[in-house]
Design a protein around this motif. Structure first.
Motif, PDB file in Angstrom:
ATOM      1  N   ILE A 173     -10.859  64.812 -22.036  1.00 36.07           N
ATOM      2  CA  ILE A 173     -11.219  64.038 -23.219  1.00 36.07           C
ATOM      3  C   ILE A 173     -10.159  64.248 -24.302  1.00 36.07           C
ATOM      4  CG2 ILE A 173     -12.906  63.883 -25.115  1.00 36.07           C
ATOM      5  CD1 ILE A 173     -13.983  62.725 -22.609  1.00 36.07           C
ATOM      6  N   ASP A 174      -9.768  63.175 -24.956  1.00 36.96           N
ATOM      7  CA  ASP A 174      -8.940  63.268 -26.153  1.00 36.96           C
ATOM      8  C   ASP A 174      -9.921  63.538 -27.298  1.00 36.96           C
ATOM      9  OD1 ASP A 174      -7.417  62.883 -28.436  1.00 36.96           O
ATOM     10  OD2 ASP A 174      -6.260  61.244 -27.563  1.00 36.96           O
ATOM     11  N   LYS A 175     -10.115  64.807 -27.592  1.00 35.64           N
ATOM     12  CA  LYS A 175     -11.154  65.221 -28.528  1.00 35.64           C
ATOM     13  C   LYS A 175     -10.942  64.642 -29.925  1.00 35.64           C
ATOM     14  CE  LYS A 175     -12.303  69.365 -25.970  1.00 35.64           C
ATOM     15  NZ  LYS A 175     -12.579  70.795 -26.011  1.00 35.64           N
ATOM     16  N   LYS A 229      -9.467  61.837 -30.757  1.00 33.23           N
ATOM     17  CA  LYS A 229      -9.781  60.414 -30.739  1.00 33.23           C
ATOM     18  C   LYS A 229     -11.284  60.174 -30.654  1.00 33.23           C
ATOM     19  CE  LYS A 229      -7.354  56.530 -29.713  1.00 33.23           C
ATOM     20  NZ  LYS A 229      -6.326  55.758 -29.290  1.00 33.23           N
ATOM     21  N   LEU A 230     -11.960  60.993 -29.870  1.00 28.43           N
ATOM     22  CA  LEU A 230     -13.408  60.850 -29.746  1.00 28.43           C
ATOM     23  C   LEU A 230     -14.105  61.226 -31.057  1.00 28.43           C
ATOM     24  CD1 LEU A 230     -15.528  59.903 -27.793  1.00 28.43           C
ATOM     25  CD2 LEU A 230     -15.763  62.251 -26.988  1.00 28.43           C
ATOM     26  N   LYS A 231     -13.588  62.235 -31.755  1.00 24.31           N
ATOM     27  CA  LYS A 231     -14.135  62.580 -33.067  1.00 24.31           C
ATOM     28  C   LYS A 231     -13.931  61.426 -34.051  1.00 24.31           C
ATOM     29  CE  LYS A 231     -13.751  67.603 -32.786  1.00 24.31           C
ATOM     30  NZ  LYS A 231     -13.060  68.797 -33.309  1.00 24.31           N
ATOM     31  N   GLY A 232     -12.790  60.739 -33.945  1.00 20.29           N
ATOM     32  CA  GLY A 232     -12.550  59.571 -34.782  1.00 20.29           C
ATOM     33  C   GLY A 232     -13.549  58.465 -34.499  1.00 20.29           C
ATOM     34  N   LEU A 233     -13.866  58.257 -33.229  1.00 12.73           N
ATOM     35  CA  LEU A 233     -14.867  57.257 -32.855  1.00 12.73           C
ATOM     36  C   LEU A 233     -16.230  57.649 -33.397  1.00 12.73           C
ATOM     37  CD1 LEU A 233     -15.532  54.672 -31.232  1.00 12.73           C
ATOM     38  CD2 LEU A 233     -15.989  56.157 -29.268  1.00 12.73           C
ATOM     39  N   MET A 234     -16.554  58.941 -33.318  1.00 15.71           N
ATOM     40  CA  MET A 234     -17.825  59.423 -33.846  1.00 15.71           C
ATOM     41  C   MET A 234     -17.879  59.186 -35.360  1.00 15.71           C
ATOM     42  SD  MET A 234     -19.596  63.206 -33.528  1.00 15.71           S
ATOM     43  CE  MET A 234     -18.368  64.069 -34.496  1.00 15.71           C
ATOM     44  N   GLU A 235     -16.799  59.423 -36.043  1.00 17.79           N
ATOM     45  CA  GLU A 235     -16.746  59.193 -37.487  1.00 17.79           C
ATOM     46  C   GLU A 235     -16.953  57.711 -37.803  1.00 17.79           C
ATOM     47  OE1 GLU A 235     -16.817  60.076 -41.278  1.00 17.79           O
ATOM     48  OE2 GLU A 235     -16.453  61.660 -39.819  1.00 17.79           O
ATOM     49  N   GLU A 236     -16.297  56.868 -37.032  1.00 23.44           N
ATOM     50  CA  GLU A 236     -16.367  55.421 -37.250  1.00 23.44           C
ATOM     51  C   GLU A 236     -17.746  54.844 -36.922  1.00 23.44           C
ATOM     52  OE1 GLU A 236     -14.726  51.686 -34.746  1.00 23.44           O
ATOM     53  OE2 GLU A 236     -13.217  53.189 -35.268  1.00 23.44           O
ATOM     54  N   ARG A 237     -18.303  55.243 -35.795  1.00 25.28           N
ATOM     55  CA  ARG A 237     -19.542  54.630 -35.313  1.00 25.28           C
ATOM     56  C   ARG A 237     -20.816  55.327 -35.768  1.00 25.28           C
ATOM     57  NH1 ARG A 237     -18.655  50.558 -31.139  1.00 25.28           N
ATOM     58  NH2 ARG A 237     -16.508  49.961 -31.566  1.00 25.28           N
ATOM     59  N   GLU A 279     -10.089  54.314 -21.382  1.00 27.72           N
ATOM     60  CA  GLU A 279      -8.845  55.040 -21.136  1.00 27.72           C
ATOM     61  C   GLU A 279      -8.172  55.520 -22.415  1.00 27.72           C
ATOM     62  OE1 GLU A 279      -6.529  52.597 -18.533  1.00 27.72           O
ATOM     63  OE2 GLU A 279      -7.999  52.764 -16.933  1.00 27.72           O
ATOM     64  N   GLU A 280      -8.570  54.989 -23.562  1.00 27.12           N
ATOM     65  CA  GLU A 280      -8.022  55.464 -24.826  1.00 27.12           C
ATOM     66  C   GLU A 280      -8.592  56.827 -25.215  1.00 27.12           C
ATOM     67  OE1 GLU A 280      -8.276  52.737 -28.063  1.00 27.12           O
ATOM     68  OE2 GLU A 280      -7.491  51.078 -26.882  1.00 27.12           O
ATOM     69  N   TYR A 281      -9.679  57.234 -24.587  1.00 26.68           N
ATOM     70  CA  TYR A 281     -10.357  58.473 -24.952  1.00 26.68           C
ATOM     71  C   TYR A 281     -10.185  59.574 -23.915  1.00 26.68           C
ATOM     72  CZ  TYR A 281     -12.243  55.335 -28.355  1.00 26.68           C
ATOM     73  OH  TYR A 281     -12.343  54.415 -29.365  1.00 26.68           O
ATOM     74  N   ILE A 282      -9.350  59.332 -22.919  1.00 25.59           N
ATOM     75  CA  ILE A 282      -9.096  60.337 -21.886  1.00 25.59           C
ATOM     76  C   ILE A 282      -7.594  60.478 -21.677  1.00 25.59           C
ATOM     77  CG2 ILE A 282     -11.273  59.947 -20.669  1.00 25.59           C
ATOM     78  CD1 ILE A 282      -9.580  58.343 -18.596  1.00 25.59           C
ATOM     79  N   PHE A 283      -7.194  61.569 -21.032  1.00 24.49           N
ATOM     80  CA  PHE A 283      -5.812  61.740 -20.627  1.00 24.49           C
ATOM     81  C   PHE A 283      -5.760  62.687 -19.440  1.00 24.49           C
ATOM     82  CE2 PHE A 283      -6.623  64.899 -23.890  1.00 24.49           C
ATOM     83  CZ  PHE A 283      -6.063  66.050 -23.373  1.00 24.49           C
ATOM     84  N   LEU A 284      -4.642  62.663 -18.734  1.00 20.32           N
ATOM     85  CA  LEU A 284      -4.430  63.580 -17.610  1.00 20.32           C
ATOM     86  C   LEU A 284      -3.743  64.828 -18.133  1.00 20.32           C
ATOM     87  CD1 LEU A 284      -3.159  61.057 -14.944  1.00 20.32           C
ATOM     88  CD2 LEU A 284      -5.451  61.994 -15.179  1.00 20.32           C
ATOM     89  N   ASP A 285      -4.059  65.961 -17.574  1.00 25.12           N
ATOM     90  CA  ASP A 285      -3.501  67.232 -18.032  1.00 25.12           C
ATOM     91  C   ASP A 285      -2.004  67.323 -17.774  1.00 25.12           C
ATOM     92  OD1 ASP A 285      -3.649  69.838 -19.145  1.00 25.12           O
ATOM     93  OD2 ASP A 285      -3.670  70.673 -17.135  1.00 25.12           O
ATOM     94  N   GLU A 286      -1.559  66.911 -16.610  1.00 21.00           N
ATOM     95  CA  GLU A 286      -0.151  67.017 -16.259  1.00 21.00           C
ATOM     96  C   GLU A 286       0.411  65.634 -15.974  1.00 21.00           C
ATOM     97  OE1 GLU A 286       0.285  71.256 -14.084  1.00 21.00           O
ATOM     98  OE2 GLU A 286      -0.526  69.642 -12.864  1.00 21.00           O
TER      99      GLU A 286
END
Length: 84
Positions: free
Chosen positions: A3-5, A7-15, A64-71
């Motif tokens: 999770i892109d934490k 970005k997800l916190k930004g979504l939580m703030e917005e929504r 896909e905007e809220y996730i990323f791969l580790d490597e």
């Protein structure tokens, strides 16, 4: 998949005006689960990712905007260069 934490916190703030309880209800998750994933070293598991994916699909968001791969995936066979 992680999770892109931020970005997800930004979504939580917005929504949800930054409210953990409200955002957890929107995702269909327990508030403690949401808080733990966003504020500790806990990783999002299948349940969290599935609920986030469903929420994104239902609200016209790109999951896909809220996730990323580790490597990165450009390393081949453990070496950074090509064949010599």
């Amino acid at each position: 998949m992680y999770i892109d934490k931020d970005k997800l916190k930004g979504l939580m703030e917005e929504r949800a005006n930054g409210g953990y309880r409200k955002f957890a209800r929107m995702l269909g998750l327990d508030v403690a689960h949401l808080y733990r994933v966003l504020n500790s070293n806990s990783m999002a598991g299948p349940k969290f990712l599935g609920r986030l994916k469903k929420y994104c699909d239902e609200n016209g968001l790109n999951f896909e905007e809220y996730i990323f791969l580790d490597e990165s995936l450009h390393v081949v066979n453990g070496s950074k260069g090509g064949r010599k």
